[in-house]
Design a protein around this motif. Structure first.
Motif, short mmCIF file in Angstrom:
data_model
loop_
_atom_site.label_atom_id
_atom_site.label_comp_id
_atom_site.label_asym_id
_atom_site.label_seq_id
_atom_site.Cartn_x
_atom_site.Cartn_y
_atom_site.Cartn_z
N SER A 80 0.68 -1.22 0.27
CA SER A 80 -0.02 -0.08 -0.10
C SER A 80 0.87 1.18 -0.05
N ALA A 81 2.05 1.28 -0.44
CA ALA A 81 2.91 2.33 -0.43
C ALA A 81 2.78 3.37 -1.63
N THR A 82 2.87 4.45 -1.49
CA THR A 82 2.45 5.52 -2.89
C THR A 82 3.93 5.72 -3.40
N ALA A 83 4.11 5.25 -4.76
CA ALA A 83 5.36 5.51 -5.36
C ALA A 83 5.36 5.79 -6.67
N ARG A 84 4.40 6.93 -6.82
CA ARG A 84 4.02 7.39 -8.24
C ARG A 84 5.48 8.15 -8.55
N HIS A 85 5.65 7.78 -9.91
CA HIS A 85 6.84 8.46 -10.41
C HIS A 85 8.12 8.33 -9.92
N ALA A 86 8.34 6.92 -9.20
CA ALA A 86 9.71 6.50 -8.42
C ALA A 86 10.50 5.94 -9.47
N ASP A 87 11.85 5.85 -9.24
CA ASP A 87 12.87 5.56 -10.07
C ASP A 87 13.22 3.90 -9.63
N PHE A 88 12.88 2.79 -10.00
CA PHE A 88 13.26 1.69 -9.57
C PHE A 88 14.19 1.10 -10.67
N GLY A 89 14.80 1.76 -11.82
CA GLY A 89 15.66 1.22 -12.81
C GLY A 89 16.87 0.46 -12.41
N ARG A 90 16.75 -0.64 -12.85
CA ARG A 90 17.86 -1.66 -12.48
C ARG A 90 17.86 -2.00 -10.99
N ALA A 91 16.79 -1.99 -10.05
CA ALA A 91 16.72 -2.26 -8.88
C ALA A 91 16.32 -3.60 -8.77
N ARG A 92 16.79 -4.59 -7.73
CA ARG A 92 16.41 -5.89 -7.43
C ARG A 92 15.60 -5.90 -6.55
N LEU A 93 14.31 -6.34 -6.87
CA LEU A 93 13.21 -6.42 -6.22
C LEU A 93 12.53 -7.55 -6.11
N ARG A 94 13.45 -8.72 -6.16
CA ARG A 94 13.15 -10.17 -6.18
C ARG A 94 12.36 -10.50 -4.69
#
Length: 140
Positions: free
Chosen positions: A60-74
């Motif tokens: 339920s986080a609000t992360a509009r227009h956040a940059d997760f480029g190349r992030a590891r979200l496994r």
């Protein structure tokens, strides 16, 4: 909280609980934020490019227009979060839980979503291409 406070907590061996925090616009790029609780946090416009976010909680986080480029979200839990317009270019979302997440207008080019739970996720207008890897049986 500031980047310096988060880095200090991590350096001391303590994972900060960022649940419900206002972190909008912070640059947290490249940090090891694995297993951190960002649930209900405001991450709008936050830079998390190249960060290790494995098994992190974004419920339920609000992360509009956040940059997760190349992030590891496994293995991360992004369920019911709002990631509208966010950048996931070349991010690893393998086995992530995106149950009911909003990815409207997100950049998923090159993202690895194999094994991810996309049940009830809103993916309308998301950018994807031949390099986007989807879960087995999923058709965008």
């Amino acid at each position: 909280m500031t980047r310096q406070e988060i880095e200090a907590a991590i350096a001391s061996g303590t994972k900060p609980n960022l649940n419900g925090q206002h972190l909008e616009g912070l640059d947290l790029s490249g940090l090891d934020l694995s297993r951190i609780d960002f649930g209900y946090a405001n991450l709008e416009g936050t830079k998390l490019a190249g960060a290790n976010l494995e098994n992190a909680i974004f419920w339920s986080a609000t992360a509009r227009h956040a940059d997760f480029g190349r992030a590891r979200l496994r293995g991360a839990n992004l369920g019911t979060g709002d990631f509208s317009g966010s950048n996931f270019h070349d991010a690893d979302l393998g086995s992530a839980d995106l149950l009911g997440a909003t990815l409207d207008g997100a950049d998923l080019r090159g993202a690895d979503l194999r094994g991810a739970n996309l049940q009830n996720a809103i993916i309308g207008n998301a950018a994807h291409d031949a390099t986007t890897r989807w879960p087995d049986g999923f058709a965008p």
